[in-house]
Structures are given as structure tokens and as C-alpha cells.
Design a protein around this motif. Sequence first.
Motif, PDB file in Angstrom:
ATOM      1  N   ALA A  97       0.838  -1.210   0.000  1.00 24.84           N
ATOM      2  CA  ALA A  97       0.000   0.000   0.000  1.00 24.84           C
ATOM      3  C   ALA A  97       0.871   1.257   0.000  1.00 24.84           C
ATOM      4  N   ALA A  98       1.921   1.260   0.812  1.00 26.01           N
ATOM      5  CA  ALA A  98       2.799   2.430   0.911  1.00 26.01           C
ATOM      6  C   ALA A  98       3.565   2.682  -0.383  1.00 26.01           C
ATOM      7  N   LEU A  99       3.880   1.606  -1.120  1.00 26.14           N
ATOM      8  CA  LEU A  99       4.652   1.733  -2.352  1.00 26.14           C
ATOM      9  C   LEU A  99       3.773   1.834  -3.598  1.00 26.14           C
ATOM     10  N   GLY A 100       2.458   1.687  -3.423  1.00 28.52           N
ATOM     11  CA  GLY A 100       1.572   1.672  -4.581  1.00 28.52           C
ATOM     12  C   GLY A 100       1.794   0.434  -5.432  1.00 28.52           C
ATOM     13  N   ALA A 101       2.107  -0.673  -4.783  1.00 31.00           N
ATOM     14  CA  ALA A 101       2.410  -1.935  -5.461  1.00 31.00           C
ATOM     15  C   ALA A 101       1.274  -2.935  -5.272  1.00 31.00           C
ATOM     16  N   ILE A 102       1.304  -3.977  -6.067  1.00 30.56           N
ATOM     17  CA  ILE A 102       0.373  -5.094  -5.929  1.00 30.56           C
ATOM     18  C   ILE A 102       0.868  -5.980  -4.791  1.00 30.56           C
ATOM     19  N   PHE A 103      -0.056  -6.519  -3.987  1.00 28.88           N
ATOM     20  CA  PHE A 103       0.320  -7.449  -2.932  1.00 28.88           C
ATOM     21  C   PHE A 103      -0.062  -8.861  -3.355  1.00 28.88           C
ATOM     22  N   VAL A 104       0.862  -9.786  -3.214  1.00 26.71           N
ATOM     23  CA  VAL A 104       0.637 -11.195  -3.503  1.00 26.71           C
ATOM     24  C   VAL A 104       0.767 -11.969  -2.193  1.00 26.71           C
ATOM     25  N   GLU A 105      -0.321 -12.592  -1.765  1.00 24.22           N
ATOM     26  CA  GLU A 105      -0.312 -13.413  -0.554  1.00 24.22           C
ATOM     27  C   GLU A 105       0.079 -14.833  -0.957  1.00 24.22           C
ATOM     28  N   GLY A 106       1.321 -15.186  -0.664  1.00 24.37           N
ATOM     29  CA  GLY A 106       1.832 -16.499  -1.046  1.00 24.37           C
ATOM     30  C   GLY A 106       1.020 -17.657  -0.507  1.00 24.37           C
ATOM     31  N   ASP A 107       0.484 -17.541   0.700  1.00 21.96           N
ATOM     32  CA  ASP A 107      -0.298 -18.638   1.274  1.00 21.96           C
ATOM     33  C   ASP A 107      -1.497 -19.011   0.400  1.00 21.96           C
ATOM     34  N   ARG A 108      -2.048 -18.048  -0.313  1.00 20.42           N
ATOM     35  CA  ARG A 108      -3.211 -18.325  -1.158  1.00 20.42           C
ATOM     36  C   ARG A 108      -2.848 -19.101  -2.416  1.00 20.42           C
ATOM     37  N   LEU A 109      -1.559 -19.207  -2.707  1.00 22.28           N
ATOM     38  CA  LEU A 109      -1.121 -19.899  -3.915  1.00 22.28           C
ATOM     39  C   LEU A 109      -0.685 -21.339  -3.650  1.00 22.28           C
ATOM     40  N   HIS A 110      -0.759 -21.776  -2.397  1.00 20.80           N
ATOM     41  CA  HIS A 110      -0.472 -23.176  -2.098  1.00 20.80           C
ATOM     42  C   HIS A 110      -1.534 -24.059  -2.735  1.00 20.80           C
ATOM     43  N   PRO A 111      -1.133 -25.178  -3.331  1.00 19.92           N
ATOM     44  CA  PRO A 111      -2.143 -26.128  -3.821  1.00 19.92           C
ATOM     45  C   PRO A 111      -2.879 -26.757  -2.637  1.00 19.92           C
ATOM     46  N   PRO A 112      -4.103 -27.205  -2.858  1.00 20.02           N
ATOM     47  CA  PRO A 112      -4.889 -27.795  -1.764  1.00 20.02           C
ATOM     48  C   PRO A 112      -4.162 -28.918  -1.023  1.00 20.02           C
ATOM     49  N   GLU A 113      -3.360 -29.696  -1.734  1.00 22.74           N
ATOM     50  CA  GLU A 113      -2.636 -30.800  -1.084  1.00 22.74           C
ATOM     51  C   GLU A 113      -1.649 -30.267  -0.032  1.00 22.74           C
ATOM     52  N   ASN A 114      -0.991 -29.156  -0.348  1.00 30.30           N
ATOM     53  CA  ASN A 114      -0.048 -28.572   0.611  1.00 30.30           C
ATOM     54  C   ASN A 114      -0.779 -28.033   1.833  1.00 30.30           C
ATOM     55  N   VAL A 115      -1.897 -27.369   1.600  1.00 33.04           N
ATOM     56  CA  VAL A 115      -2.688 -26.821   2.704  1.00 33.04           C
ATOM     57  C   VAL A 115      -3.156 -27.950   3.618  1.00 33.04           C
ATOM     58  N   ALA A 116      -3.646 -29.040   3.015  1.00 29.93           N
ATOM     59  CA  ALA A 116      -4.127 -30.182   3.806  1.00 29.93           C
ATOM     60  C   ALA A 116      -2.978 -30.794   4.607  1.00 29.93           C
ATOM     61  N   ARG A 117      -1.841 -30.937   3.973  1.00 25.97           N
ATOM     62  CA  ARG A 117      -0.684 -31.521   4.651  1.00 25.97           C
ATOM     63  C   ARG A 117      -0.283 -30.670   5.871  1.00 25.97           C
ATOM     64  N   MET A 118      -0.154 -29.359   5.660  1.00 21.11           N
ATOM     65  CA  MET A 118       0.220 -28.483   6.772  1.00 21.11           C
ATOM     66  C   MET A 118      -0.862 -28.477   7.846  1.00 21.11           C
ATOM     67  N   GLY A 119      -2.118 -28.519   7.430  1.00 24.27           N
ATOM     68  CA  GLY A 119      -3.227 -28.559   8.379  1.00 24.27           C
ATOM     69  C   GLY A 119      -3.165 -29.777   9.288  1.00 24.27           C
ATOM     70  N   ARG A 120      -2.574 -30.862   8.770  1.00 22.71           N
ATOM     71  CA  ARG A 120      -2.391 -32.077   9.577  1.00 22.71           C
ATOM     72  C   ARG A 120      -1.127 -32.008  10.425  1.00 22.71           C
ATOM     73  N   GLY A 121      -0.385 -30.889  10.319  1.00 20.60           N
ATOM     74  CA  GLY A 121       0.835 -30.736  11.089  1.00 20.60           C
ATOM     75  C   GLY A 121       2.060 -31.353  10.431  1.00 20.60           C
ATOM     76  N   GLU A 122       1.979 -31.615   9.121  1.00 19.72           N
ATOM     77  CA  GLU A 122       3.092 -32.206   8.390  1.00 19.72           C
ATOM     78  C   GLU A 122       3.840 -31.117   7.633  1.00 19.72           C
ATOM     79  N   PRO A 123       5.154 -30.993   7.844  1.00 21.34           N
ATOM     80  CA  PRO A 123       5.912 -29.968   7.121  1.00 21.34           C
ATOM     81  C   PRO A 123       6.019 -30.307   5.633  1.00 21.34           C
ATOM     82  N   LEU A 124       6.176 -29.285   4.823  1.00 20.13           N
ATOM     83  CA  LEU A 124       6.343 -29.484   3.387  1.00 20.13           C
ATOM     84  C   LEU A 124       7.792 -29.848   3.068  1.00 20.13           C
ATOM     85  N   THR A 125       7.947 -30.662   2.043  1.00 20.40           N
ATOM     86  CA  THR A 125       9.277 -31.003   1.545  1.00 20.40           C
ATOM     87  C   THR A 125       9.683 -29.978   0.483  1.00 20.40           C
ATOM     88  N   ASP A 126      10.942 -30.013   0.108  1.00 15.17           N
ATOM     89  CA  ASP A 126      11.402 -29.133  -0.966  1.00 15.17           C
ATOM     90  C   ASP A 126      10.593 -29.379  -2.236  1.00 15.17           C
TER      91      ASP A 126
END
Length: 175
Positions: A31-60
Motif C-alpha cells: 500500500a505504501a509503495l503503490g504496489a500489488i500485494f501477492v499473498e503467497g499462502d493463497r497460492l499453495h495447492p490444496p494438497e499442501n494446505v491439507a498436509r500443513m493442516g495435519r501438522g506435516e511440514p512441506l518437503t522441498d
Amino acid sequence: MQRDAVRSAPAVVVMGVAGCGKSAVGEALAAALGAIFVEGDRLHPPENVARMGRGEPLTDALREGWLDAIGRRIAGSVGEGQGVVAACSALKRSYRERLRGFCQDIVFLYLEIDPATAKQRVGSRKGHFMPASLVDSQFATLEAPAADENALTLDATRPVADIVGDVVSLFEANS
């Protein structure tokens, strides 16, 4: 990168472990820079979200497609002449290099925080898929930016407005 080397950048990635304030700082900085904001968490595929939701860390390997999605969004914005600020953990140097493959001139803002504060913050969030139990795995994965990276380390325990004000001032002074 030294503070005096910071310049106005078309692409900024606010990085760090869960709970460091990437989204809050990223939104306010965009907002301060007049730039677009990209929320990286919203770009996770559903499988990654489900995995993290179960408390499993993501691999490389599981992070690759996610990092590519963020990198494409950054490159698209820069290609259109629009500044962009993205929130992305970018915990390892190899992840930051992958993002740089999409836009070489990314400036990384590393929000440094201690494990206890990060766990407290993550534990108090409502409606987020990332449990506090994964904070330790993020610290285990974390490779803080090295001196040869285009990065600035900031104290994540400071108020968001102060962090953003300092970054904007540094960008203005070096543009």
C-alpha cells in the motif's frame, strides 16, 4: 546487503517463518509503495494446505510448484511495469534462488523473530491452516539470507508501521 544498498525495487518478497508478520508487513508495504500485494499462502495447492493442516511440514519438492506460482505472479506484475510485494516464507537460499529465476532484481525483506514469539503468534491466529506445531520445522529449515544476497534483515517484533516506514525511507533514500 547493507542498508545503504537498498534501493527502490519493482519486486519485494517479505520472508521468514510462520508468525513473523509477512502478510501484515507485505500488505502495508505494498500500500505504501503503490504496489500489488501477492499473498503467497493463497497460492499453495490444496494438497499442501491439507498436509500443513495435519501438522506435516512441506518437503522441498512440495514447495517447488508453490514457489513457481509466486514467481510467475511476481514476473507478471514486473512485466506489466507494476511494483509487487509478495509474502512468501522463502526459508532456504535455494527457494530464494528459484524466485530470482523469475525476477533477478527481487529484494528480500527477512523478518527475523525468535521461536517463542513465532509460536505464540501462530497459536493465536484464527482460521489459518498453519498450526503452531510446525513453527519448529520452519526454524529447522530456515537459512537466513547471507551477506551476498539482495536482502535486508528486520526485527519482526517491531510494530508493522515502523518496519514499513523504515523500508520506505530506505527505498526513497536509495532510489
